[in-house]
Scaffold this active site. Structure first.
Site, PDB file in Angstrom:
ATOM      1  N   GLU A   1       0.861  -1.183   0.000  1.00 57.41           N
ATOM      2  CA  GLU A   1       0.000   0.000   0.000  1.00 57.41           C
ATOM      3  C   GLU A   1       0.894   1.229   0.000  1.00 57.41           C
ATOM      4  O   GLU A   1       1.756   1.376   0.881  1.00 57.41           O
ATOM      5  CB  GLU A   1      -0.900   0.029   1.238  1.00 57.41           C
ATOM      6  CG  GLU A   1      -2.036  -0.964   1.214  1.00 57.41           C
ATOM      7  CD  GLU A   1      -2.916  -0.863   2.453  1.00 57.41           C
ATOM      8  OE1 GLU A   1      -2.569  -0.100   3.388  1.00 57.41           O
ATOM      9  OE2 GLU A   1      -3.941  -1.558   2.500  1.00 57.41           O
TER      10      GLU A   1
ATOM     11  N   ASP B   1      -5.628   9.371  10.210  1.00 63.32           N
ATOM     12  CA  ASP B   1      -4.275   8.943  10.545  1.00 63.32           C
ATOM     13  C   ASP B   1      -3.786   9.539  11.857  1.00 63.32           C
ATOM     14  O   ASP B   1      -4.042  10.699  12.165  1.00 63.32           O
ATOM     15  CB  ASP B   1      -3.308   9.321   9.421  1.00 63.32           C
ATOM     16  CG  ASP B   1      -3.557   8.504   8.170  1.00 63.32           C
ATOM     17  OD1 ASP B   1      -3.608   7.267   8.293  1.00 63.32           O
ATOM     18  OD2 ASP B   1      -3.721   9.087   7.092  1.00 63.32           O
TER      19      ASP B   1
END
Length: 267
Positions: free
Chosen positions: A49, A60
């Site tokens: 990824e 995040d």
């Protein structure tokens, strides 16, 4: 059959689960990312990824936020990431997923981006803030280009959401193991295995689990229930401490250990 489907099929034949590794494209620069991807594959990563850096990465935690900041500071752009993937395709056929937020794709243009990503050799898109009910335009674009579009499930996803993701997703389904933002955790949730087994029973696509997995032991524990394990923040932390050849060496050693953990959990 896509590269992702092929990879999961070959792993299944061998009785193995997938190790999926996440790094931010362009941290600290794209030339380093190119070397890192090749090292991750060499060390045992089954899928890669690549995070698309974004100035407001709401899902995040601090580790990946800082990584995104470093990538943006080095001038990383979406077109430059696609050029990176094109270069990588001259050297490797490892499945590559671009993971990020919808804003940069919207600014690029969904149809044009899907076409350009497919031409570059990207295998799938995972758009963190784009649920299935809002993804019709991008889904049409990815379908027409042969790209997989991967959706998220969480511990709070109900039956209708699971069914929607199962219907519209392709490649694999990404199960977020904890609520909250990304980041390494000290332990896997007690009920994770039972929940993953339950969700997996409603899916035909492989189910991979990410968020918070930071050790080979945790990777093995998750691999016992899931089809694959994603490790991100624990890898990205190495970019804060190391650079150059030492960075590659440290990442390679850690990924090799993670792969051994996943293999143990696969048995």
């Amino acid at each position: 059959m896509s590269r992702i489907s092929d990879r999961f099929a070959s792993l299944k034949e061998r009785g193995e689960k997938a190790l999926v590794t996440f790094v931010t494209a362009g941290d600290p620069d794209l030339a380093t990312t190119e070397k890192v991807v090749l090292e991750l594959e060499r060390a045992g990563a089954d899928l890669i990824e690549l995070g698309v850096p974004f100035s407001d990465p709401m899902a995040d935690g601090p580790t990946i936020q800082l990584s995104s900041d470093r990538a943006l500071a080095s001038g990383t752009t979406l077109p430059a990431i696609l050029e990176l993937v094109s270069r990588l395709r001259e050297k490797t056929q490892v499945p590559i997923v671009l993971m990020g937020y919808f804003n940069p794709i919207f600014a690029y243009g969904s149809e044009r981006f899907a076409f350009d990503a497919a031409q570059a050799g990207v295998d799938a898109l995972l758009v963190v803030d784009l649920p299935p009910e809002e993804a019709a335009e991008l889904k049409g674009a990815t379908d027409s280009c042969g790209l997989d579009l991967i959706f998220l499930l969480t511990p709070t996803s109900d039956g209708s959401r699971i069914a929607s993701v199962a219907r519209q997703g392709s490649g694999f389904i990404y199960y977020v193991s904890v609520t909250g933002v990304t980041g390494a955790r000290s332990a896997v949730a007690d009920d994770l295995a039972a929940r993953v087994t339950e969700v997996r029973g409603a899916l035909e696509l492989p189910l991979v689990v990410g968020f918070g997995i930071s050790t080979p032991e945790q990777a093995g524990e998750v691999a016992r229930a899931a089809d694959g394990v994603v490790v991100g923040s624990a890898l990205v932390k190495y970019f804060e401490k190391y650079q150059g050849a030492e960075l590659l060496e440290q990442l390679g050693g850690f990924v090799s250990a993670l792969k051994q953990g996943v293999l143990k959990g696969s048995r």
